[in-house]
Design an enzyme around this catalytic site. Structure first.
Site, PDB file in Angstrom:
ATOM      1  N   ALA A 131      -2.083   5.754   1.446  1.00 24.18           N
ATOM      2  CA  ALA A 131      -3.235   4.849   1.476  1.00 24.18           C
ATOM      3  C   ALA A 131      -3.425   4.242   2.865  1.00 24.18           C
ATOM      4  CB  ALA A 131      -3.059   3.738   0.447  1.00 24.18           C
TER       5      ALA A 131
ATOM      6  N   LEU B 292       0.857  -1.184   0.000  1.00 20.74           N
ATOM      7  CA  LEU B 292       0.000   0.000   0.000  1.00 20.74           C
ATOM      8  C   LEU B 292       0.894   1.235   0.000  1.00 20.74           C
ATOM      9  CD1 LEU B 292      -2.906  -0.698   2.538  1.00 20.74           C
ATOM     10  CD2 LEU B 292      -3.148  -0.256   0.091  1.00 20.74           C
ATOM     11  N   ASP B 293       0.538   2.242  -0.807  1.00 16.05           N
ATOM     12  CA  ASP B 293       1.291   3.493  -0.814  1.00 16.05           C
ATOM     13  C   ASP B 293       1.213   4.158   0.557  1.00 16.05           C
ATOM     14  OD1 ASP B 293       1.935   3.228  -3.494  1.00 16.05           O
ATOM     15  OD2 ASP B 293       0.134   4.284  -4.162  1.00 16.05           O
ATOM     16  N   PRO B 294       2.192   5.015   0.885  1.00 11.90           N
ATOM     17  CA  PRO B 294       2.164   5.689   2.199  1.00 11.90           C
ATOM     18  C   PRO B 294       0.866   6.432   2.483  1.00 11.90           C
ATOM     19  CG  PRO B 294       4.317   5.953   1.195  1.00 11.90           C
ATOM     20  CD  PRO B 294       3.450   5.276   0.165  1.00 11.90           C
TER      21      PRO B 294
END
Length: 362
Positions: free
Chosen positions: A49, A45-47
């Site tokens: 998100a 997961l992106d930061p």
């Protein structure tokens, strides 16, 4: 020297990742919480998100190979009218929509582009992604000033639903005098003039294959509509059948450790039951599987699909999934192996793809 076997319980734990942390940050925290370095995750997961991040502890890390390939469900907000370097809210603004362009957008035009991005599509991942280009992460190349163009990959968007539209105003840097609206916005100083601009936020729910970039869906929608776009919010609500309701916050887990409570692990056996089909084998079959031998096929289980990765990564289309995989349990309840139906010398058999109890006699 032989590797030291991990100590402590094995299982999966579902974390509700907070914004501002990388997936690796969560893994590092879990190593401390679980008291073992044998921790991995299934799906970055992106930061910015939030949401479902499945972690495997000790032996359960072996299950993550199949979890990674499961479909994902997200809720997101796509902001039409503003493009950024990273295709999300953390990146530098690179373009603003021309004056009047957003007013011309109708619900029908947006619906047309959503439909165009649904189903089996070819998607170019965001340049600021973890995909490696000649051994170097794409995001590292972009941050060093290099222009990166990644190849399109097949992905599947099973469902792309618009939940609502919000016409708003938001503050962004004013384009330089040399660059009219709709062109690039140069990175300026902290004193750079700001102004309010009309934007259109599209709230969506997306169910997609592994390897699909929601940022890229936002980017491509904005490009097709001629106004640019980026993500302002992203939350993963499910991986396969594992949902946000099953997740624990890091704060809760940390408080539990300080209170000397055990981690709320989904035990290895229970995790296998939730992820895969279940088959009870007899002692002889358990012994055969434990020693890498095939047994009679599993009733009702289709032959698992295998995808060739020749020619490079194909996103979610080259990742193993739980389809066709069955968890084999011995009469005493021991999880012996994961098996799949296959053809061997013209005969239908079930073969072990992962053995948990190697070399054992039951």
């Amino acid at each position: 020297m032989a590797k030291k076997a991990p100590t402590g319980p094995s299982g999966l734990i579902i974390v509700d990742k907070p914004a501002g942390m990388t997936s690796h940050d969560v893994v590092s925290k879990m190593r401390w919480l679980a008291g073992t370095r044998k921790v991995g995750h299934a799906g970055t997961l992106d930061p910015m998100a939030t949401g479902v991040l499945i972690l495997g502890v000790n032996k359960a890390t072996k299950l993550l190979t199949w979890v990674v390939g499961e479909s994902k469900t997200y809720t997101a907000t796509i902001r039409l009218g503003v493009s950024t370097l990273t295709d999300d809210a953390e990146g530098q603004v690179t373009a603003l929509a021309p004056a009047g362009a957003l007013e011309a957008l109708t619900d029908e035009l947006i619906a047309e582009q959503v439909a165009a991005l649904t189903g089996d599509i070819m998607q170019v991942p965001s340049a600021v992604s973890a995909i490696k280009v000649n051994g170097v992460r794409s995001y590292a190349r972009v941050r060093s000033g290099e222009a990166v163009e990644l190849e399109a990959r097949p992905v599947t968007v099973h469902s792309f639903e618009v939940e609502g539209l919000d016409r708003l105003t938001a503050t962004y840097p004013v384009p330089s005098a040399e660059s009219p609206a709709g062109e690039s916005v140069e990175k300026g100083s902290e004193q750079q003039e700001q102004n309010e601009y009309d934007v259109l936020d599209v709230r969506v729910t997306v169910i997609c294959s592994a390897g699909t970039y929601i940022r890229a869906l936002a980017r491509d929608m904005g490009k097709a509509l001629g106004v640019g776009a980026h993500l302002t919010a992203l939350r993963r609500t499910a991986i396969g059948e594992i949902r946000a309701e099953d997740a624990h916050s890091l704060d809760t887990l940390i408080a539990g450790r300080e209170a000397e409570q055990p981690l709320p692990l989904l035990a290895l056996e229970e995790a296998a039951r939730r992820l895969f089909g279940e088959r009870l084998v007899n002692d002889q079959e358990a012994t055969d599987l434990s020693n890498g031998r095939r047994i009679s096929p599993s009733a009702g289980a289709e032959q698992a699909k295998r995808h060739s990765s020749a020619g490079g990564s194909r996103g979610g289309h080259d990742k193993p999934t739980t389809e066709g995989i069955v968890a084999a349990f011995a009469p005493d309840g021991t999880l012996v192996a994961l098996i799949e139906n296959t053809r061997f010398r013209g005969e239908d058999l079930a073969a072990p793809v992962l053995v948990f109890e190697a070399g054992r006699t039951f």
